[in-house]
Design an enzyme around this catalytic site. Sequence first.
Site, PDB file in Angstrom:
ATOM      1  N   GLU A 267       0.863  -1.182   0.000  1.00  0.00           N
ATOM      2  CA  GLU A 267       0.000   0.000   0.000  1.00  0.00           C
ATOM      3  C   GLU A 267       0.905   1.240   0.000  1.00  0.00           C
ATOM      4  OE1 GLU A 267      -3.317  -0.126   2.882  1.00  0.00           O
ATOM      5  OE2 GLU A 267      -2.556  -2.116   3.388  1.00  0.00           O
ATOM      6  N   ARG A 493       5.222 -13.555   9.409  1.00  0.00           N
ATOM      7  CA  ARG A 493       5.914 -12.277   9.229  1.00  0.00           C
ATOM      8  C   ARG A 493       7.334 -12.374   9.771  1.00  0.00           C
ATOM      9  NH1 ARG A 493       2.467  -7.986  12.363  1.00  0.00           N
ATOM     10  NH2 ARG A 493       4.111  -6.631  11.592  1.00  0.00           N
ATOM     11  N   LYS A 503       3.593   0.827  11.585  1.00  0.00           N
ATOM     12  CA  LYS A 503       3.525   2.145  10.951  1.00  0.00           C
ATOM     13  C   LYS A 503       2.981   3.192  11.928  1.00  0.00           C
ATOM     14  CE  LYS A 503       2.117   1.719   6.832  1.00  0.00           C
ATOM     15  NZ  LYS A 503       1.229   1.452   5.687  1.00  0.00           N
TER      16      LYS A 503
END
Length: 778
Positions: A267, A493, A503
């Site tokens: 994104e 992950r 983030k």
Amino acid sequence: MADSLPKEQLDVLTNVYHLTTKKQLSDVAKKPKTVEKLVDISKVAGISAGTPADKNVATILYAFSSKFPEKNRTESRDYVAKCIAEGKIKNTMQLEAACEYFEDIENFDKPVDQSKFEKNCGVGVEVTDEQVEQVVKDVFADMKEKIEAERYRTEMKPIISAVKAKQPWAAGKPIMQSIDKCMLELLGPKDDRDKVVKVKKEKKPVKTEQAVEADSAKDYVGAVAMFHKVGENYKTQGYVTTPHTMDLLKQHLKETGGKVVTRFPPEPNGILHIGHAKAMNLNFGYAKANDGICYLRYDDTNPEAEEDRYFKGIRDMVEWLGHEPYKVTHSSDYFERLYDCAIELIKRDKAYVDHQTAEQIKAERGGEKGEGERTESPYRNRPIAESLRIFEEMRQGLWAEGSAILRMKMDMKNGNPQMWDLIAYRIKFSHHVRTGNAWCIYPSYDFTHCLCDSFENISHSLCTMEFTQARVSYYWLCNALDIYCPVQWEYSRLNLTNTILSKRKVLKLIAEGYVNDWDDPRLHTLPALKRRGFTPKAINRLCDQVGITVNTTTIAMARLDGCVRDDLNVIAPRAMALLDPIKVTISNFKEDKKDAVDVPNIPFNESAGNHTLQFDKVLYIDRDDYRDAADKNYRRFAQDQSIGLKYRGVVLFCEDVTRNSANEVTEITACYEELTKENKPKAFIHWVCNPIPCEIRLYDILLRDDGDEDGKNFLKNVNSQSLIVKPNALVDPSVRDAPVGTQYQFERVGYFCKDPDSTADRPVFNLTVSLKEDAGKV
């Protein structure tokens, strides 16, 4: 355990399948689904508990219950069961062939072609021991030279494969008996030539960079061996098929040429971090290892959060890590096509316009945790024409933000929240970076992601474990529209100790002044790692080492440090720098004795060349290399202990020291002698003459606690000593013209990288990683 089974099931297990011992019955009773399958298959085969089956038939039926692909239709399963009962399928080889027949895309979910099936499965083929022996003899004749040379050390696998190629329905036992017989006839009994001689293993040579890269590519093949073959989507667990699946897969194979197709879909609303490096490493790496292609696709469906700089930053980092996208695409490239899909979904009565608020939808889904009663939206069954009209009005901007959304009509009774009528479109009167103001409705991630994967013919949709629940909605939407459905695979992950990757939390660190920006070298964003001096090879190597797993693990920061240290040791030129310098004046230095010293850039690599340093009357050493008095364990400079200068071959003897008002040594007066066997000192230290003033920034872990990134009070764990600045450092002149980003090993200190904050007369260097600790350094 077996006592808990109903009598009907128990009778089938004992009489049909000959499971008579308590252990056999207890083991199978632990698997209720297996018991149900066994009972069902016996009924289909026409074998009742009152008519015990032949033992061989029972064995094959039992094996069949676990081998046959569950996704195949009942008619196919029933057909095979009857073939077993009738004695057409007599062994496991024929059973394997039967299963493979129905797994083939040409036969899957289609009426059985009896002639083709029986030919593929060897029905009616009887192979005698004599026939097997003759085939083995033929193979031995073909391989005679090799077998005579290797004798009883000859590998059996190639021989067995050659026999199977000539006689596929030969059983294993007679093959091995014939091989043993032929070996004895050809070679005679074993003798001294067949004794195993232990050979001392030679040291493996150091691998070239090309060999390391080749091994990394091979690692993907092993690590992701569970991935399906291209076009065999229907064989994966959880994949949902429809009457159109096989035709769509054939079209997919035609359009892709059978190649692996992956995508990296970030994104563009933030900066990539080291976790994204693993996603890139897997998507690009798996495609490359299989001669496939990988797209870079920007998932740009949230106009409020996206900026041009993020698009550029992502592309820069993808290229920096050495990846080459087959094509760069954007979800926004498909906005019109996605809109058409939404219209089609409404027409199929699988989507509707809803006017509920977010709070009302949350309540409808059972509250905050979804544990309450779930109810359907009052708008769920509105007329299709009405939803079509309002959805078109939404596109025209006639409805306000929050007044209407498009939801998918899924399954509110399903236990998976991803099936609770997810949002497909919402209204946002926001300017989009690429499409401007052309749209005021934007598709959601759940709607966009799987459809874009389908549009781009992605064969393997690879994502992290948090999307496991979303797999069911991914498949639902593709099948609801009758379009090609990729397979979603999940992996864990990449988590690191002592750092922040979130983030939201990085933004908080920036806002509150704990770090300066996204590229602050204390962070583990990719721009930060690049600025600090970490190499793409080191980051990719860490991803290779971590591998592809589904288990959540947190990797120690030392693993990453080790990877970059190994890389920089080979490529970083050496220089000498002093973090806290002390001036040394040589009292007996003669001006005509000035000389140049050649210093190797990389000591073990002659091709890397040398750089030249001047030896002069005034030089500088590091404060850590001086004490007033030495003890028996101290090896460096002191008033009562000499020291050698690295590369120059001279020995310094302290004569006097000058101190400031704080009693700190500011200058040492020393004399020197050329190095001899008699005056050889205990140690040699680094030094600089005619140095360049510089700033050196020393970085440490960002979080003191190993794993408190997820804690609410993570700011309390921020390490106040994560950055220490040495503003008065000195470095030798060899680094003067180095461009920003150049990496060095500052001898006896660590690996450093020139920072963008550098000026023409004052360079700045960031500590990448320290040298390996030397326990004996005193």
